[in-house]
Design a protein around this motif. Sequence first.
Motif, PDB file in Angstrom:
ATOM      1  N   ASP A 119       0.824  -1.204   0.000  1.00  0.00           N
ATOM      2  CA  ASP A 119       0.000   0.000   0.000  1.00  0.00           C
ATOM      3  C   ASP A 119       0.864   1.261   0.000  1.00  0.00           C
ATOM      4  O   ASP A 119       2.080   1.210   0.198  1.00  0.00           O
ATOM      5  N   TRP A 120       0.172   2.403  -0.187  1.00  0.00           N
ATOM      6  CA  TRP A 120       0.783   3.717  -0.035  1.00  0.00           C
ATOM      7  C   TRP A 120       0.058   4.460   1.079  1.00  0.00           C
ATOM      8  O   TRP A 120      -1.166   4.364   1.204  1.00  0.00           O
ATOM      9  N   ILE A 121       0.808   5.239   1.867  1.00  0.00           N
ATOM     10  CA  ILE A 121       0.233   6.072   2.910  1.00  0.00           C
ATOM     11  C   ILE A 121       0.548   7.528   2.568  1.00  0.00           C
ATOM     12  O   ILE A 121       1.716   7.915   2.468  1.00  0.00           O
ATOM     13  N   LEU A 122      -0.502   8.337   2.392  1.00  0.00           N
ATOM     14  CA  LEU A 122      -0.337   9.736   1.999  1.00  0.00           C
ATOM     15  C   LEU A 122      -0.614  10.662   3.177  1.00  0.00           C
ATOM     16  O   LEU A 122      -1.596  10.472   3.909  1.00  0.00           O
ATOM     17  N   ASN A 123       0.258  11.670   3.328  1.00  0.00           N
ATOM     18  CA  ASN A 123       0.078  12.698   4.330  1.00  0.00           C
ATOM     19  C   ASN A 123       0.454  14.056   3.744  1.00  0.00           C
ATOM     20  O   ASN A 123       1.468  14.175   3.047  1.00  0.00           O
ATOM     21  N   GLY A 124      -0.359  15.056   4.028  1.00  0.00           N
ATOM     22  CA  GLY A 124      -0.034  16.389   3.545  1.00  0.00           C
ATOM     23  C   GLY A 124      -1.272  17.245   3.373  1.00  0.00           C
ATOM     24  O   GLY A 124      -2.405  16.826   3.660  1.00  0.00           O
ATOM     25  N   THR A 125      -1.048  18.458   2.892  1.00  0.00           N
ATOM     26  CA  THR A 125      -2.118  19.430   2.704  1.00  0.00           C
ATOM     27  C   THR A 125      -1.958  20.106   1.352  1.00  0.00           C
ATOM     28  O   THR A 125      -0.848  20.503   0.982  1.00  0.00           O
ATOM     29  N   LYS A 126      -3.045  20.228   0.630  1.00  0.00           N
ATOM     30  CA  LYS A 126      -3.080  20.975  -0.626  1.00  0.00           C
ATOM     31  C   LYS A 126      -4.002  22.182  -0.441  1.00  0.00           C
ATOM     32  O   LYS A 126      -4.924  22.155   0.371  1.00  0.00           O
ATOM     33  N   MET A 127      -3.758  23.216  -1.227  1.00  0.00           N
ATOM     34  CA  MET A 127      -4.477  24.475  -1.012  1.00  0.00           C
ATOM     35  C   MET A 127      -4.962  25.043  -2.338  1.00  0.00           C
ATOM     36  O   MET A 127      -4.338  24.840  -3.379  1.00  0.00           O
ATOM     37  N   TRP A 128      -6.069  25.818  -2.274  1.00  0.00           N
ATOM     38  CA  TRP A 128      -6.639  26.510  -3.438  1.00  0.00           C
ATOM     39  C   TRP A 128      -7.058  25.506  -4.512  1.00  0.00           C
ATOM     40  O   TRP A 128      -6.768  25.684  -5.680  1.00  0.00           O
ATOM     41  N   ILE A 129      -7.761  24.472  -4.093  1.00  0.00           N
ATOM     42  CA  ILE A 129      -8.107  23.372  -4.995  1.00  0.00           C
ATOM     43  C   ILE A 129      -9.546  23.546  -5.486  1.00  0.00           C
ATOM     44  O   ILE A 129     -10.508  23.375  -4.721  1.00  0.00           O
ATOM     45  N   THR A 130      -9.704  23.878  -6.764  1.00  0.00           N
ATOM     46  CA  THR A 130     -11.019  24.009  -7.371  1.00  0.00           C
ATOM     47  C   THR A 130     -11.725  22.655  -7.385  1.00  0.00           C
ATOM     48  O   THR A 130     -11.114  21.629  -7.692  1.00  0.00           O
ATOM     49  N   ASN A 131     -13.001  22.663  -7.051  1.00  0.00           N
ATOM     50  CA  ASN A 131     -13.869  21.472  -7.024  1.00  0.00           C
ATOM     51  C   ASN A 131     -13.614  20.567  -5.818  1.00  0.00           C
ATOM     52  O   ASN A 131     -14.297  19.542  -5.660  1.00  0.00           O
ATOM     53  N   GLY A 132     -12.647  20.903  -4.969  1.00  0.00           N
ATOM     54  CA  GLY A 132     -12.215  19.963  -3.938  1.00  0.00           C
ATOM     55  C   GLY A 132     -13.325  19.441  -3.051  1.00  0.00           C
ATOM     56  O   GLY A 132     -13.427  18.236  -2.804  1.00  0.00           O
ATOM     57  N   SER A 133     -14.180  20.308  -2.542  1.00  0.00           N
ATOM     58  CA  SER A 133     -15.199  19.898  -1.569  1.00  0.00           C
ATOM     59  C   SER A 133     -16.333  19.100  -2.181  1.00  0.00           C
ATOM     60  O   SER A 133     -17.112  18.476  -1.443  1.00  0.00           O
ATOM     61  N   VAL A 134     -16.459  19.128  -3.507  1.00  0.00           N
ATOM     62  CA  VAL A 134     -17.546  18.398  -4.158  1.00  0.00           C
ATOM     63  C   VAL A 134     -17.023  17.233  -5.000  1.00  0.00           C
ATOM     64  O   VAL A 134     -17.802  16.548  -5.669  1.00  0.00           O
ATOM     65  N   ALA A 135     -15.717  16.998  -4.962  1.00  0.00           N
ATOM     66  CA  ALA A 135     -15.112  15.997  -5.849  1.00  0.00           C
ATOM     67  C   ALA A 135     -15.362  14.580  -5.363  1.00  0.00           C
ATOM     68  O   ALA A 135     -15.449  14.307  -4.164  1.00  0.00           O
ATOM     69  N   ASP A 136     -15.453  13.684  -6.330  1.00  0.00           N
ATOM     70  CA  ASP A 136     -15.505  12.245  -6.056  1.00  0.00           C
ATOM     71  C   ASP A 136     -14.117  11.628  -6.109  1.00  0.00           C
ATOM     72  O   ASP A 136     -13.885  10.561  -5.532  1.00  0.00           O
ATOM     73  N   VAL A 137     -13.210  12.282  -6.821  1.00  0.00           N
ATOM     74  CA  VAL A 137     -11.857  11.760  -6.979  1.00  0.00           C
ATOM     75  C   VAL A 137     -10.888  12.926  -7.026  1.00  0.00           C
ATOM     76  O   VAL A 137     -11.209  13.996  -7.555  1.00  0.00           O
ATOM     77  N   ALA A 138      -9.721  12.727  -6.447  1.00  0.00           N
ATOM     78  CA  ALA A 138      -8.664  13.729  -6.481  1.00  0.00           C
ATOM     79  C   ALA A 138      -7.410  13.092  -7.067  1.00  0.00           C
ATOM     80  O   ALA A 138      -7.046  11.970  -6.690  1.00  0.00           O
ATOM     81  N   VAL A 139      -6.774  13.786  -7.987  1.00  0.00           N
ATOM     82  CA  VAL A 139      -5.435  13.397  -8.418  1.00  0.00           C
ATOM     83  C   VAL A 139      -4.464  14.194  -7.556  1.00  0.00           C
ATOM     84  O   VAL A 139      -4.422  15.428  -7.626  1.00  0.00           O
ATOM     85  N   VAL A 140      -3.733  13.500  -6.701  1.00  0.00           N
ATOM     86  CA  VAL A 140      -2.863  14.136  -5.709  1.00  0.00           C
ATOM     87  C   VAL A 140      -1.411  13.812  -6.034  1.00  0.00           C
ATOM     88  O   VAL A 140      -1.060  12.648  -6.269  1.00  0.00           O
ATOM     89  N   TRP A 141      -0.578  14.843  -6.001  1.00  0.00           N
ATOM     90  CA  TRP A 141       0.859  14.689  -6.263  1.00  0.00           C
ATOM     91  C   TRP A 141       1.615  14.761  -4.948  1.00  0.00           C
ATOM     92  O   TRP A 141       1.336  15.620  -4.106  1.00  0.00           O
ATOM     93  N   ALA A 142       2.564  13.822  -4.785  1.00  0.00           N
ATOM     94  CA  ALA A 142       3.259  13.695  -3.507  1.00  0.00           C
ATOM     95  C   ALA A 142       4.705  13.269  -3.721  1.00  0.00           C
ATOM     96  O   ALA A 142       5.053  12.642  -4.735  1.00  0.00           O
ATOM     97  N   ARG A 143       5.529  13.595  -2.742  1.00  0.00           N
ATOM     98  CA  ARG A 143       6.922  13.151  -2.760  1.00  0.00           C
ATOM     99  C   ARG A 143       7.003  11.687  -2.325  1.00  0.00           C
ATOM    100  O   ARG A 143       6.358  11.284  -1.358  1.00  0.00           O
ATOM    101  N   THR A 144       7.795  10.912  -3.014  1.00  0.00           N
ATOM    102  CA  THR A 144       8.058   9.529  -2.627  1.00  0.00           C
ATOM    103  C   THR A 144       9.562   9.294  -2.714  1.00  0.00           C
ATOM    104  O   THR A 144      10.320  10.153  -3.176  1.00  0.00           O
ATOM    105  N   ASP A 145      10.003   8.119  -2.304  1.00  0.00           N
ATOM    106  CA  ASP A 145      11.421   7.763  -2.442  1.00  0.00           C
ATOM    107  C   ASP A 145      11.832   7.669  -3.901  1.00  0.00           C
ATOM    108  O   ASP A 145      13.024   7.694  -4.223  1.00  0.00           O
ATOM    109  N   GLU A 146      10.831   7.571  -4.782  1.00  0.00           N
ATOM    110  CA  GLU A 146      11.089   7.474  -6.225  1.00  0.00           C
ATOM    111  C   GLU A 146      10.928   8.825  -6.920  1.00  0.00           C
ATOM    112  O   GLU A 146      10.925   8.900  -8.145  1.00  0.00           O
ATOM    113  N   GLY A 147      10.772   9.911  -6.142  1.00  0.00           N
ATOM    114  CA  GLY A 147      10.492  11.221  -6.723  1.00  0.00           C
ATOM    115  C   GLY A 147       9.012  11.536  -6.646  1.00  0.00           C
ATOM    116  O   GLY A 147       8.228  10.828  -5.993  1.00  0.00           O
TER     117      GLY A 147
END
Length: 388
Positions: free
Chosen positions: A157-185
């Motif tokens: 699995d993957w475990i995601l932690n963090g905060t994104k800001m100024w996200i259009t549609n965020g509160s009504v979205a069914d899906v989010a494409v989220v970008w995060a730092r990993t050991d692979e970039g």
Amino acid sequence: MRTHPFDLFAIDGLLTDEEREIQRTVRTMGERELRPRVAQWFEDGAIPARELARELGKLGVLGMHLEGYGCAGTSALSYGLACLELEAVDSGLRSLVSVQGSLTMYAIWKYGSEEHKQEWLPGMAAGEKIGCFGLTEPDAGSDPGSMRTTARRDGSDWILNGTKMWITNGSVADVAVVWARTDEGVRGFVVPTDAPGFSAPEIKRKLSLRASVTSELVLEDVRLPAGAVLPSARGLSGPLGCLNEARFGIVFGALGAARDCLETAISYVGDRTVFGRALASYQLTQQKLADMTLELGKGMLLALQLGRLKDEGRLTPEQISLGKLNNVREAIAIARECRTLLGANGITLEYPVIRHANNLESVLTYEGTSEVHTLVIGKALTGEGAFR
């Protein structure tokens, strides 16, 4: 007899029959269904997002420039013209379409697995599912490489932690494409918004883009399966590629807001009497209208050229920066100048001008600030990067 500003540039003659028909269709729907309601949405700071998404899905503009999975598969230029007509009503409506199609859907279409595409794209194209795009953070806007959101492996699995800001549609979205730092970039993840640990509080008290849902995304130990990662996106080239798609729509969209302001101003000065004469008959008024028409027409010619290049597969990021920098900068200048022609009436929601001007303050800085696009162009001209 009045001539429309675009007629002075013979813009219609530069479009195909299909492009003109798509533009007319979107404009007709916008005038009939959206414009009568948008001032109230702006005043209330709230929109019926799901209803709008379904209406726009029926119109066929969600992901319209993508192929397959229920998407219309139109040309990029046709998509640009649709953005122009939507933003002529309100930037927030174009933002809904842009974030849905050019950011979230494009990310899944371009970088996702076949399972991602089958699960999400048909419903998003129809407006039955809404998406958002989580890249910007409270301390990482123009410099996305400094993002702090992390994704770590825990078994498969993957475990995601963090905060994104100024996200259009965020509160009504069914899906989010989220970008995060990993050991692979930097990697992208398809995150269902009902996942435990995911929340999206809406941002209130905005004075711009009020007819749009803007949110924070909070990820607290959000657990995702291995298949949630976008397999074909590695590093910042993934999210930046999506941003270029959205910026292209803005190149056209900003002109829609400017056109609506100019059309409103031309109509107003023709009806307004000052010192016993129509305001339109004064030389200073005509100078303002002529200058604004020139900049609007030049911006449209630039947008059409970029659209043709995109459809030919020859459009570069630097050229998109040219379009975004010029057209938004000129659009906000036109909105402000039109406000002066309407006098005190220009600050009310009875007319669209101040609403467009306020919205364009956001458009000026999102999807790359004017400063960032200036430096992109400067690097192209000199070969020297000036970002640091």
